[in-house]
Scaffold this motif. Structure first.
Motif, PDB file in Angstrom:
ATOM      1  N   PRO A   1      43.637  30.182 -42.524  1.00 22.28           N
ATOM      2  CA  PRO A   1      42.398  30.757 -42.177  1.00 22.28           C
ATOM      3  C   PRO A   1      41.576  30.843 -43.510  1.00 22.28           C
ATOM      4  O   PRO A   1      40.136  31.087 -43.329  1.00 22.28           O
ATOM      5  N   GLU A   2      41.976  31.468 -44.704  1.00 24.10           N
ATOM      6  CA  GLU A   2      41.296  31.856 -45.901  1.00 24.10           C
ATOM      7  C   GLU A   2      40.430  30.508 -46.251  1.00 24.10           C
ATOM      8  O   GLU A   2      39.545  30.761 -47.162  1.00 24.10           O
ATOM      9  N   ASP A   3      40.950  29.416 -45.991  1.00 21.84           N
ATOM     10  CA  ASP A   3      40.296  28.197 -46.481  1.00 21.84           C
ATOM     11  C   ASP A   3      39.040  27.849 -45.438  1.00 21.84           C
ATOM     12  O   ASP A   3      38.219  26.977 -45.808  1.00 21.84           O
ATOM     13  N   PHE A   4      39.002  28.633 -44.418  1.00 22.64           N
ATOM     14  CA  PHE A   4      37.913  28.025 -43.412  1.00 22.64           C
ATOM     15  C   PHE A   4      37.254  29.348 -42.924  1.00 22.64           C
ATOM     16  O   PHE A   4      37.505  29.556 -41.599  1.00 22.64           O
ATOM     17  N   CYS A   5      36.704  30.295 -43.786  1.00 18.63           N
ATOM     18  CA  CYS A   5      36.052  31.360 -43.581  1.00 18.63           C
ATOM     19  C   CYS A   5      36.845  32.362 -42.227  1.00 18.63           C
ATOM     20  O   CYS A   5      36.141  32.999 -41.369  1.00 18.63           O
ATOM     21  N   GLY A   6      38.162  32.551 -42.322  1.00 17.19           N
ATOM     22  CA  GLY A   6      38.830  33.423 -41.556  1.00 17.19           C
ATOM     23  C   GLY A   6      38.908  32.785 -40.308  1.00 17.19           C
ATOM     24  O   GLY A   6      39.554  33.730 -39.415  1.00 17.19           O
ATOM     25  N   ILE A   7      38.797  31.564 -39.828  1.00 12.34           N
ATOM     26  CA  ILE A   7      39.012  31.138 -38.322  1.00 12.34           C
ATOM     27  C   ILE A   7      40.536  31.096 -38.131  1.00 12.34           C
ATOM     28  O   ILE A   7      41.167  30.362 -38.930  1.00 12.34           O
ATOM     29  N   THR A   8      40.883  31.632 -37.310  1.00 16.39           N
ATOM     30  CA  THR A   8      42.509  31.734 -37.040  1.00 16.39           C
ATOM     31  C   THR A   8      42.799  30.949 -35.717  1.00 16.39           C
ATOM     32  O   THR A   8      43.959  30.382 -35.713  1.00 16.39           O
ATOM     33  N   GLU A   9      41.990  30.116 -35.011  1.00 15.31           N
ATOM     34  CA  GLU A   9      42.174  29.433 -34.045  1.00 15.31           C
ATOM     35  C   GLU A   9      41.356  28.251 -33.713  1.00 15.31           C
ATOM     36  O   GLU A   9      40.202  28.539 -34.046  1.00 15.31           O
ATOM     37  N   ILE A  10      41.947  27.242 -33.539  1.00 12.88           N
ATOM     38  CA  ILE A  10      41.176  25.846 -33.518  1.00 12.88           C
ATOM     39  C   ILE A  10      41.798  24.936 -32.331  1.00 12.88           C
ATOM     40  O   ILE A  10      42.568  25.443 -31.769  1.00 12.88           O
ATOM     41  N   SER A  11      40.627  24.169 -31.834  1.00 12.91           N
ATOM     42  CA  SER A  11      41.143  23.167 -30.745  1.00 12.91           C
ATOM     43  C   SER A  11      41.126  21.652 -31.083  1.00 12.91           C
ATOM     44  O   SER A  11      40.394  21.484 -32.181  1.00 12.91           O
ATOM     45  N   VAL A  12      42.398  21.189 -30.843  1.00 11.17           N
ATOM     46  CA  VAL A  12      42.670  19.962 -31.334  1.00 11.17           C
ATOM     47  C   VAL A  12      42.855  19.064 -30.070  1.00 11.17           C
ATOM     48  O   VAL A  12      43.654  19.342 -29.197  1.00 11.17           O
ATOM     49  N   PRO A  13      42.183  17.807 -30.004  1.00 11.67           N
ATOM     50  CA  PRO A  13      42.372  17.095 -28.682  1.00 11.67           C
ATOM     51  C   PRO A  13      43.988  16.518 -28.530  1.00 11.67           C
ATOM     52  O   PRO A  13      44.481  16.297 -29.704  1.00 11.67           O
ATOM     53  N   LYS A  14      44.588  17.092 -27.259  1.00 12.46           N
ATOM     54  CA  LYS A  14      45.753  16.618 -27.125  1.00 12.46           C
ATOM     55  C   LYS A  14      46.330  15.158 -27.509  1.00 12.46           C
ATOM     56  O   LYS A  14      47.514  14.903 -27.961  1.00 12.46           O
ATOM     57  N   ALA A  15      45.335  14.321 -27.325  1.00 12.77           N
ATOM     58  CA  ALA A  15      45.791  12.854 -27.454  1.00 12.77           C
ATOM     59  C   ALA A  15      46.064  12.628 -29.259  1.00 12.77           C
ATOM     60  O   ALA A  15      46.650  11.574 -29.567  1.00 12.77           O
ATOM     61  N   SER A  16      45.535  13.706 -30.043  1.00 15.59           N
ATOM     62  CA  SER A  16      45.931  13.618 -31.562  1.00 15.59           C
ATOM     63  C   SER A  16      47.059  14.064 -31.999  1.00 15.59           C
ATOM     64  O   SER A  16      47.457  13.621 -33.083  1.00 15.59           O
ATOM     65  N   LEU A  17      48.061  14.543 -31.265  1.00 17.92           N
ATOM     66  CA  LEU A  17      49.140  15.531 -31.554  1.00 17.92           C
ATOM     67  C   LEU A  17      50.571  14.686 -30.749  1.00 17.92           C
ATOM     68  O   LEU A  17      50.121  14.454 -29.563  1.00 17.92           O
ATOM     69  N   TRP A  18      51.614  14.768 -31.160  1.00 15.04           N
ATOM     70  CA  TRP A  18      52.823  14.489 -30.473  1.00 15.04           C
ATOM     71  C   TRP A  18      53.015  15.529 -29.483  1.00 15.04           C
ATOM     72  O   TRP A  18      52.696  16.772 -29.625  1.00 15.04           O
ATOM     73  N   ARG A  19      53.429  15.221 -28.281  1.00 15.13           N
ATOM     74  CA  ARG A  19      53.599  15.943 -27.166  1.00 15.13           C
ATOM     75  C   ARG A  19      54.993  15.848 -26.577  1.00 15.13           C
ATOM     76  O   ARG A  19      55.341  14.636 -26.414  1.00 15.13           O
ATOM     77  N   PRO A  20      55.841  16.906 -26.133  1.00 15.21           N
ATOM     78  CA  PRO A  20      57.208  16.764 -25.674  1.00 15.21           C
ATOM     79  C   PRO A  20      57.058  15.850 -24.290  1.00 15.21           C
ATOM     80  O   PRO A  20      56.013  16.244 -23.495  1.00 15.21           O
ATOM     81  N   ASP A  21      58.004  15.053 -23.988  1.00 23.64           N
ATOM     82  CA  ASP A  21      58.061  14.420 -22.611  1.00 23.64           C
ATOM     83  C   ASP A  21      58.801  15.454 -21.558  1.00 23.64           C
ATOM     84  O   ASP A  21      59.913  15.594 -22.153  1.00 23.64           O
ATOM     85  N   PHE A  22      58.152  15.612 -20.597  1.00 23.17           N
ATOM     86  CA  PHE A  22      58.795  16.262 -19.427  1.00 23.17           C
ATOM     87  C   PHE A  22      58.234  15.868 -18.052  1.00 23.17           C
ATOM     88  O   PHE A  22      57.061  15.356 -18.141  1.00 23.17           O
ATOM     89  N   THR A  23      58.923  16.027 -17.047  1.00 19.59           N
ATOM     90  CA  THR A  23      58.524  16.001 -15.811  1.00 19.59           C
ATOM     91  C   THR A  23      58.561  17.054 -14.883  1.00 19.59           C
ATOM     92  O   THR A  23      59.721  17.662 -14.858  1.00 19.59           O
ATOM     93  N   VAL A  24      57.731  17.226 -14.087  1.00 20.42           N
ATOM     94  CA  VAL A  24      57.716  18.365 -13.064  1.00 20.42           C
ATOM     95  C   VAL A  24      57.855  17.545 -11.804  1.00 20.42           C
ATOM     96  O   VAL A  24      57.040  16.962 -11.228  1.00 20.42           O
ATOM     97  N   MET A  25      59.084  17.954 -11.165  1.00 18.32           N
ATOM     98  CA  MET A  25      59.475  17.264  -9.728  1.00 18.32           C
ATOM     99  C   MET A  25      59.412  18.164  -8.720  1.00 18.32           C
ATOM    100  O   MET A  25      59.877  19.153  -8.552  1.00 18.32           O
ATOM    101  N   GLU A  26      58.812  17.895  -7.386  1.00 25.18           N
ATOM    102  CA  GLU A  26      58.827  18.458  -6.319  1.00 25.18           C
ATOM    103  C   GLU A  26      59.470  17.886  -5.441  1.00 25.18           C
ATOM    104  O   GLU A  26      60.157  16.748  -5.166  1.00 25.18           O
ATOM    105  N   ARG A  27      60.105  18.943  -4.663  1.00 25.44           N
ATOM    106  CA  ARG A  27      61.022  18.558  -3.391  1.00 25.44           C
ATOM    107  C   ARG A  27      60.383  19.175  -2.153  1.00 25.44           C
ATOM    108  O   ARG A  27      59.987  20.129  -1.982  1.00 25.44           O
TER     109      ARG A  27
END
Length: 87
Positions: A61-87
């Motif tokens: 954050p010190e390198d970016f004016c104290g900004i502590t949170e950012i948003s990154v497009p999810k398509a740009s990062l690895w995401r774990p694979d999982f499935t929600v199954m309904e019964r």
């Protein structure tokens, strides 16, 4: 980019491939939309959150004016694979 380049969305974010990546999954029920007594079922609305540590990303954050949170497009990062199954 040379032959050593890679996409952050296709590479599991660890420095050593033997390191496990633990993901936390939270499922929040926020509304019951419908109840079907005949079939003993119901329709819901849920929020799903998933979190994990990405060892390849760092933010100072010190390198970016104290900004502590950012948003990154999810398509740009690895995401774990999982499935929600309904019964």
């Amino acid at each position: 980019m040379g032959s050593s380049s890679y996409s952050l969305s296709t590479v599991r974010p660890v420095r050593d491939w033997r390191t496990p990546t633990y993901a936390t999954v939270d499922l929040y029920l926020y509304v019951i939309i419908d109840v079907n007594e005949k079939f003993q079922s119901f329709t819901t609305g849920v929020y799903l959150t998933v979190s994990w540590v990405n060892e390849l990303l760092r933010w100072n954050p010190e390198d970016f004016c104290g900004i502590t949170e950012i948003s990154v497009p999810k398509a740009s990062l690895w995401r774990p694979d999982f499935t929600v199954m309904e019964r």
